[in-house]
Design a protein around this motif. Sequence first.
Motif, mmCIF file in Angstrom:
data_model
loop_
_atom_site.group_PDB
_atom_site.id
_atom_site.type_symbol
_atom_site.label_atom_id
_atom_site.label_comp_id
_atom_site.label_asym_id
_atom_site.label_seq_id
_atom_site.Cartn_x
_atom_site.Cartn_y
_atom_site.Cartn_z
ATOM 1 N N PRO A 170 0.940 -1.552 0.083
ATOM 2 C CA PRO A 170 -0.375 0.095 0.270
ATOM 3 C C PRO A 170 0.463 1.503 -0.042
ATOM 4 C CG PRO A 170 -1.010 -1.185 1.645
ATOM 5 C CD PRO A 170 0.487 -1.464 1.030
ATOM 6 N N SER A 171 0.576 2.257 -0.897
ATOM 7 C CA SER A 171 1.107 3.920 -0.235
ATOM 8 C C SER A 171 1.142 3.846 0.894
ATOM 9 C CB SER A 171 -0.088 5.016 -0.923
ATOM 10 O OG SER A 171 0.224 5.767 -0.970
ATOM 11 N N HIS A 172 2.253 5.179 0.880
ATOM 12 C CA HIS A 172 2.996 5.195 2.617
ATOM 13 C C HIS A 172 2.834 6.455 2.676
ATOM 14 C CE1 HIS A 172 5.865 2.315 3.125
ATOM 15 N NE2 HIS A 172 6.079 2.756 1.101
ATOM 16 N N VAL A 215 2.747 -2.523 6.621
ATOM 17 C CA VAL A 215 1.990 -3.670 6.385
ATOM 18 C C VAL A 215 2.866 -5.091 5.680
ATOM 19 C CG1 VAL A 215 0.356 -4.214 4.084
ATOM 20 C CG2 VAL A 215 0.628 -2.202 5.215
ATOM 21 N N MET A 216 3.773 -4.806 5.728
ATOM 22 C CA MET A 216 5.049 -5.837 5.007
ATOM 23 C C MET A 216 5.533 -6.387 6.328
ATOM 24 S SD MET A 216 4.829 -5.717 1.711
ATOM 25 C CE MET A 216 6.170 -6.990 1.752
ATOM 26 N N GLY A 217 5.567 -5.998 7.684
ATOM 27 C CA GLY A 217 6.144 -6.979 8.629
ATOM 28 C C GLY A 217 4.272 -7.884 9.129
ATOM 29 N N ARG A 218 3.558 -7.238 8.537
ATOM 30 C CA ARG A 218 2.292 -8.131 9.195
ATOM 31 C C ARG A 218 2.373 -9.337 7.600
ATOM 32 N NH1 ARG A 218 -0.509 -4.423 9.646
ATOM 33 N NH2 ARG A 218 -2.459 -4.995 8.120
ATOM 34 N N ALA A 219 2.410 -9.129 7.200
ATOM 35 C CA ALA A 219 2.449 -9.765 4.984
ATOM 36 C C ALA A 219 3.787 -11.097 5.643
ATOM 37 C CB ALA A 219 3.152 -9.487 4.575
ATOM 38 N N GLU A 220 5.296 -10.575 6.190
ATOM 39 C CA GLU A 220 6.000 -11.125 6.375
ATOM 40 C C GLU A 220 5.652 -12.573 7.962
ATOM 41 O OE1 GLU A 220 9.921 -8.789 5.107
ATOM 42 O OE2 GLU A 220 9.289 -8.155 7.057
ATOM 43 N N ALA A 221 4.894 -12.120 8.512
ATOM 44 C CA ALA A 221 4.908 -12.410 9.905
ATOM 45 C C ALA A 221 3.473 -13.126 9.376
ATOM 46 C CB ALA A 221 4.167 -11.775 11.325
ATOM 47 N N ALA A 222 2.637 -13.395 8.658
ATOM 48 C CA ALA A 222 2.247 -14.503 7.878
ATOM 49 C C ALA A 222 2.990 -15.455 7.309
ATOM 50 C CB ALA A 222 0.705 -13.616 7.703
ATOM 51 N N GLY A 223 3.972 -15.059 6.595
ATOM 52 C CA GLY A 223 4.665 -15.874 5.686
ATOM 53 C C GLY A 223 5.067 -16.944 6.705
ATOM 54 N N GLU A 224 5.771 -16.043 7.641
ATOM 55 C CA GLU A 224 6.253 -17.383 8.452
ATOM 56 C C GLU A 224 5.415 -18.204 8.681
ATOM 57 O OE1 GLU A 224 9.386 -17.408 9.416
ATOM 58 O OE2 GLU A 224 9.808 -15.788 8.334
ATOM 59 N N GLN A 225 4.149 -17.815 9.400
ATOM 60 C CA GLN A 225 3.309 -18.918 9.823
ATOM 61 C C GLN A 225 2.863 -20.055 9.190
ATOM 62 O OE1 GLN A 225 -0.404 -16.955 11.221
ATOM 63 N NE2 GLN A 225 0.933 -17.498 13.439
#
Length: 179
Positions: A45-47, A79-89
Amino acid sequence: MYESVLFPTDGSPGSETAMEHVADLASLCDATVHVLYVADRENEPSHLVMRDDDTGFSGMVKPDEIERQSGMTETGDDVMGRAEAAGEQLVDGVAEWLAERGLDAVTSVRRGTPYRAIVDYAADNGIDLVVMPTHGRRGVDRFLLGSVTEKVVRTADAPVLTVRLDDEEAASDETATEG
């Protein structure tokens, strides 16, 4: 023949179908499965936020510290941090599923353009085979949509095994990615 198999996944129904093929192939070849999730930087998403100020300026600006701390806006890093956390799971879950089947797995989460991150991971880790799902699109749709799998097939040095979804799975997969 194959010692290391790369399985890039986004958790979609198509990925789940491909995962079965990965497990079967890795079992036959006694291969290590590399499970990769890519947090898609292109869809970040846009910053920027919309703001009017005292000078009459109205436009998109970077969020100020008060907005960031108040939770009024999310930065792309959040947002990217949450995406990475979901990716880890996700990759941990796939690795656990593979371990239950007696298979070795290596997990990784990367940030970037998905097809490029997949191709780079394969090259950097000496991957023998990449296994990915495909929607089986035909004609103009295939060229206009430019799927991640299609780009990996065209640019990877390693062979790429594509797992075509049946019509029901493809419809389910497209609905899941639209929502």
